[in-house]
Scaffold this motif. Structure first.
Motif, PDB file in Angstrom:
ATOM      1  N   LEU A 106       0.819  -1.208   0.000  1.00  0.00           N
ATOM      2  CA  LEU A 106       0.000   0.000   0.000  1.00  0.00           C
ATOM      3  C   LEU A 106       0.855   1.261   0.000  1.00  0.00           C
ATOM      4  CD1 LEU A 106      -2.999  -0.797   2.369  1.00  0.00           C
ATOM      5  CD2 LEU A 106      -3.035  -0.427  -0.080  1.00  0.00           C
ATOM      6  N   ILE A 107       2.118   1.130   0.343  1.00  0.00           N
ATOM      7  CA  ILE A 107       3.003   2.287   0.283  1.00  0.00           C
ATOM      8  C   ILE A 107       3.004   2.858  -1.126  1.00  0.00           C
ATOM      9  CG2 ILE A 107       5.424   3.028   0.433  1.00  0.00           C
ATOM     10  CD1 ILE A 107       5.766   0.845   2.582  1.00  0.00           C
ATOM     11  N   ILE A 108       3.072   1.995  -2.115  1.00  0.00           N
ATOM     12  CA  ILE A 108       3.130   2.454  -3.492  1.00  0.00           C
ATOM     13  C   ILE A 108       1.768   2.917  -3.976  1.00  0.00           C
ATOM     14  CG2 ILE A 108       3.823   1.814  -5.836  1.00  0.00           C
ATOM     15  CD1 ILE A 108       6.052   2.000  -3.714  1.00  0.00           C
ATOM     16  N   ASP A 109       0.692   2.341  -3.413  1.00  0.00           N
ATOM     17  CA  ASP A 109      -0.633   2.774  -3.819  1.00  0.00           C
ATOM     18  C   ASP A 109      -0.941   4.180  -3.337  1.00  0.00           C
ATOM     19  OD1 ASP A 109      -1.091   0.406  -5.036  1.00  0.00           O
ATOM     20  OD2 ASP A 109      -2.122  -0.502  -3.346  1.00  0.00           O
ATOM     21  N   HIS A 110      -0.318   4.600  -2.230  1.00  0.00           N
ATOM     22  CA  HIS A 110      -0.503   5.921  -1.644  1.00  0.00           C
ATOM     23  C   HIS A 110      -1.957   6.150  -1.237  1.00  0.00           C
ATOM     24  CE1 HIS A 110       0.157  10.552  -1.821  1.00  0.00           C
ATOM     25  NE2 HIS A 110       0.175  10.078  -0.611  1.00  0.00           N
ATOM     26  N   ARG A 111      -2.239   5.951   0.014  1.00  0.00           N
ATOM     27  CA  ARG A 111      -3.621   6.045   0.493  1.00  0.00           C
ATOM     28  C   ARG A 111      -4.238   7.407   0.220  1.00  0.00           C
ATOM     29  NH1 ARG A 111      -5.668   3.121   5.495  1.00  0.00           N
ATOM     30  NH2 ARG A 111      -5.148   0.988   5.048  1.00  0.00           N
ATOM     31  N   HIS A 112      -3.440   8.456   0.340  1.00  0.00           N
ATOM     32  CA  HIS A 112      -3.986   9.795   0.149  1.00  0.00           C
ATOM     33  C   HIS A 112      -4.554   9.953  -1.247  1.00  0.00           C
ATOM     34  CE1 HIS A 112      -4.539  14.045   0.698  1.00  0.00           C
ATOM     35  NE2 HIS A 112      -3.757  14.325  -0.322  1.00  0.00           N
ATOM     36  N   LYS A 113      -3.881   9.378  -2.258  1.00  0.00           N
ATOM     37  CA  LYS A 113      -4.374   9.455  -3.617  1.00  0.00           C
ATOM     38  C   LYS A 113      -5.466   8.422  -3.853  1.00  0.00           C
ATOM     39  CE  LYS A 113      -1.608  12.719  -4.967  1.00  0.00           C
ATOM     40  NZ  LYS A 113      -2.115  14.043  -5.344  1.00  0.00           N
ATOM     41  N   GLN A 127       5.453  15.564  -0.595  1.00  0.00           N
ATOM     42  CA  GLN A 127       6.498  16.567  -0.744  1.00  0.00           C
ATOM     43  C   GLN A 127       7.458  16.229  -1.884  1.00  0.00           C
ATOM     44  OE1 GLN A 127       8.532  17.349   2.942  1.00  0.00           O
ATOM     45  NE2 GLN A 127       6.674  17.973   4.025  1.00  0.00           N
ATOM     46  N   ALA A 128       7.688  14.932  -2.103  1.00  0.00           N
ATOM     47  CA  ALA A 128       8.702  14.524  -3.078  1.00  0.00           C
ATOM     48  C   ALA A 128       8.174  14.462  -4.511  1.00  0.00           C
ATOM     49  CB  ALA A 128       9.264  13.162  -2.687  1.00  0.00           C
ATOM     50  N   LEU A 129       6.882  14.234  -4.673  1.00  0.00           N
ATOM     51  CA  LEU A 129       6.335  13.985  -5.999  1.00  0.00           C
ATOM     52  C   LEU A 129       5.532  15.164  -6.518  1.00  0.00           C
ATOM     53  CD1 LEU A 129       5.019  10.336  -5.502  1.00  0.00           C
ATOM     54  CD2 LEU A 129       7.311  11.087  -6.136  1.00  0.00           C
ATOM     55  N   ASP A 130       5.645  15.398  -7.791  1.00  0.00           N
ATOM     56  CA  ASP A 130       4.850  16.425  -8.459  1.00  0.00           C
ATOM     57  C   ASP A 130       4.496  15.932  -9.857  1.00  0.00           C
ATOM     58  OD1 ASP A 130       3.527  18.771  -8.979  1.00  0.00           O
ATOM     59  OD2 ASP A 130       5.339  19.851  -9.623  1.00  0.00           O
ATOM     60  N   PRO A 131       3.660  14.892  -9.940  1.00  0.00           N
ATOM     61  CA  PRO A 131       3.330  14.329 -11.250  1.00  0.00           C
ATOM     62  C   PRO A 131       2.533  15.317 -12.086  1.00  0.00           C
ATOM     63  CG  PRO A 131       1.919  13.397  -9.564  1.00  0.00           C
ATOM     64  CD  PRO A 131       2.945  14.213  -8.845  1.00  0.00           C
ATOM     65  N   SER A 150       5.252   8.102 -10.846  1.00  0.00           N
ATOM     66  CA  SER A 150       6.212   8.985 -10.185  1.00  0.00           C
ATOM     67  C   SER A 150       6.719   8.376  -8.887  1.00  0.00           C
ATOM     68  CB  SER A 150       5.562  10.351  -9.903  1.00  0.00           C
ATOM     69  OG  SER A 150       5.231  11.012 -11.105  1.00  0.00           O
ATOM     70  N   ALA A 151       5.830   7.732  -8.136  1.00  0.00           N
ATOM     71  CA  ALA A 151       6.232   7.104  -6.881  1.00  0.00           C
ATOM     72  C   ALA A 151       7.231   5.984  -7.130  1.00  0.00           C
ATOM     73  CB  ALA A 151       5.002   6.564  -6.148  1.00  0.00           C
ATOM     74  N   ALA A 152       6.989   5.192  -8.176  1.00  0.00           N
ATOM     75  CA  ALA A 152       7.914   4.105  -8.498  1.00  0.00           C
ATOM     76  C   ALA A 152       9.288   4.670  -8.888  1.00  0.00           C
ATOM     77  CB  ALA A 152       7.341   3.255  -9.626  1.00  0.00           C
ATOM     78  N   SER A 153       9.291   5.737  -9.675  1.00  0.00           N
ATOM     79  CA  SER A 153      10.562   6.350 -10.083  1.00  0.00           C
ATOM     80  C   SER A 153      11.312   6.900  -8.868  1.00  0.00           C
ATOM     81  CB  SER A 153      10.302   7.470 -11.095  1.00  0.00           C
ATOM     82  OG  SER A 153       9.733   6.957 -12.279  1.00  0.00           O
ATOM     83  N   TYR A 154      10.567   7.475  -7.941  1.00  0.00           N
ATOM     84  CA  TYR A 154      11.175   8.036  -6.740  1.00  0.00           C
ATOM     85  C   TYR A 154      11.828   6.942  -5.896  1.00  0.00           C
ATOM     86  CZ  TYR A 154      11.526  10.428  -2.215  1.00  0.00           C
ATOM     87  OH  TYR A 154      11.974  10.945  -1.029  1.00  0.00           O
TER      88      TYR A 154
END
Length: 304
Positions: free
Chosen positions: A5-12, A120-124, A276-280
């Motif tokens: 779920l880390i990669i799924d990003h609950r907020h999104k 903070q790290a991602l800006d897709p 973007s999360a995967a790339s990060y």
């Protein structure tokens, strides 16, 4: 929380679009997977922080695979990603406040930390109208409403649940089916007089139905009937014997772009966020000292 779920990003994920019912993938519950016993592997660590073998064994249940080795590798990679993000968030000194999702569930402190870090790290990039239109044109089948069928029936319930009761109901149904033609008024009158279903008060009308809303036997029989016709042979279901009428079929239609544009934008935004999360994470992995597993693009696809 499963680590993937880390990669799924609950907020999104709480903003994931709900496609029209015609999007179509069917709902099926998978049976419980047997517990895979972890094979014996060496040390797994991130920047010197070792990941406990028991933690990997517990994580395996979330990563069904063809064999124990593949399941162990998937579980270990997921925990390595978790540790990478945790170390990065701790180095940044982030202060994260847990939030509730749309269902009211409260994040754990760790989930809040990961969400804050990734926000903070991602800006897709945001999808524009042209991109949304391209997706719409390439996936028109996903935005089509289902076909509807207007059907009616006359139900003959067995007077008893033995062979004689069912046989008697069948004979009544066959007699009525043999008398009726395709006139809807005649069918309605027969339904009001003979049907044991409450729909008798509506001339036997079952309304407008989508595929799958009727019991299988009735659906299969209706599929063989042309519009405006009454079946000459009744069909049996667990409810009794049915004389069926196919009034008409209402074809589904493709929803206009304007009606689904917002859902498409949400979908493409979520997809861009995942990429973007995967790339990060790959960037973090390239800067870290990882032992025991490989974190590469192929591994990230399996975790996403």
């Amino acid at each position: 929380m499963t680590t993937t779920l880390i990669i799924d990003h609950r907020h999104k994920a709480r903003h994931q679009p709900q496609m029209p019912s015609a999007c179509g993938s069917g709902c099926g519950c998978a049976s419980a997977k047997p517990v895979v016993q972890p094979p014996s592997h060496g040390r797994v660590a991130v920047n010197g922080v070792e990941i406990d073998g028991e933690a990997i064994a517990r994580e395996i249940q979330h990563h069904p695979a063809a064999d124990g080795d593949a399941a162990w590798q998937a579980a270990a990679r997921a925990l390595v990603v978790r540790e990478l993000l945790l170390q990065t968030a701790q180095r940044a000194g982030l202060d994260a406040r847990p939030e509730r999702d749309s269902a009211g569930a409260l994040e754990t402190a760790e989930e809040a930390l990961f969400r804050t870090l990734l926000d903070q790290a991602l800006d897709p990039p945001k999808p524009g109208e042209a991109e949304c239109r391209r997706y719409y044109e390439a996936n028109l089948h996903r935005f089509r409403t289902p076909d509807l069928i207007e059907a009616s029936h006359i139900l003959f319930e067995p007077s008893s649940d033995d062979a004689e009761g069912w046989r008697s109901a069948e004979l009544e149904a066959r007699a009525i089916a043999a008398e009726l033609g395709d006139d809807p008024a005649d069918f309605g009158a027969a339904a009001r007089e003979f049907s044991a279903c409450p729909t008798a008060q509506q001339d036997g009308s079952l309304g407008q139905l989508r595929r799958g809303e009727l019991v299988a036997e009735v659906q299969a029989a209706l599929d063989t009937l042309a519009e405006g016709t009454t079946a000459r042979t009744p069909v049996r279901s667990r409810f009794g014997w049915h004389v069926l009428r196919h009034q008409r079929t209402i074809p589904g239609r493709v929803l206009p772009f304007e009606m689904v544009a917002g859902k498409i934008a949400d979908l493409l935004e979520a997809r861009a966020w995942t990429t973007s999360a995967a790339s990060y994470v790959l960037q973090l992995a390239g800067q870290a000292e990882i032992e025991g597993v490989v974190i590469d693009a192929a591994a990230m696809e399996k975790l996403a």
